[in-house]
Design an enzyme around this catalytic site. Sequence first.
Site, PDB file in Angstrom:
ATOM      1  N   ARG A   1       0.821  -1.211   0.000  1.00  0.00           N
ATOM      2  CA  ARG A   1       0.000   0.000   0.000  1.00  0.00           C
ATOM      3  C   ARG A   1       0.859   1.267   0.000  1.00  0.00           C
ATOM      4  O   ARG A   1       0.349   2.366  -0.169  1.00  0.00           O
ATOM      5  CB  ARG A   1      -0.976   0.000   1.180  1.00  0.00           C
TER       6      ARG A   1
ATOM      7  N   ASP B   1       6.916   7.456  15.928  1.00  0.00           N
ATOM      8  CA  ASP B   1       6.363   7.393  14.568  1.00  0.00           C
ATOM      9  C   ASP B   1       5.608   8.662  14.183  1.00  0.00           C
ATOM     10  O   ASP B   1       4.840   8.680  13.221  1.00  0.00           O
ATOM     11  CB  ASP B   1       5.473   6.164  14.375  1.00  0.00           C
TER      12      ASP B   1
END
Length: 291
Positions: free
Chosen positions: A125, A244
């Site tokens: 993806r 992140d």
Amino acid sequence: MSRIRSWSDAPSKPRWVPPAGAVDAHVHVFGPETDFPFSPKAKYHPEDATPDMLFALRDHLGFSRNVIVQASCHGVDNRATLAGIARAGGKARGVAVVDPAISDTELQVLHAGGIRAVRFNFLKRLVDDAPRDRFLDVARRIAPLGWHVVVYFEAEILDDLRPFLAAIPTIIVVDHLGRPDIAQGPDGADLAAFRALLDDHPNIWAKVSGAERLSPQGPPYDDFVAAIAPVVADFPDRVLWGTDWPHPNMEDRIPDDGALVDILPRLAPTQTLQRKLLIDNPMRLYWPDAV
Ligand code: 0GY
């Protein structure tokens, strides 16, 4: 295409205070797009998440340093990452994504700019292709620079990827533990396979990050802690952690960065483990000159 924001503007102040010198070893910068346009192949189109925003978050959360990982939306153009590192005044180093045809001279330029690893992304993806033979060639060419390899893959392809990983001559850091199914628990098949990989390959490290992506329960991430704290305890010298931020593709479940930091004393319950996870291990990989 409208631009997407996937991070909180007002993260809470963590209750837990990281040790002085702690490294947030997995962050990204996006743009600014006017200076550093996104790749034509980008699978998402985020709002700008600039170095100054990153450094404000770093200070708010109580961290000292960042490892900026080139995000897929910038393709193999590492200028945004390099600009972030340059602006950090020594408090950031980076992980690049490179065209396998990159020259040795260009690799040297990246090294001078603070890059210490290359990232190979296998998520369909996020990227169109992941040519293993060409990645291996890159891995062999970055080894003399003292760099390592960062890989991002999903648990489903771990078995298939084993020969590729075994052929890499450097340290390998696996992002978000190769995305195990946390609902399976600490003894589930995905984590068993990942732990077997760590057992078989002393050069493979785990980034014990991604609670916000992997935890079906969500905050306070008890399921993630139950599954992953044993990995930290059993492989204390081969684990890294990062927020992140700015959490690409998390616009539907924007996490609170303060809550992510508050996982840490449960993931690494002793000061010794906390020091290894947040200081000693990332410093060995990214600032070997400073330790
Ligand atoms: C992460 C995770 C993701 C994205 C990227 O490079 C990227 O775009 O890594 C994701 O969508 O799972 O670690 O940032």
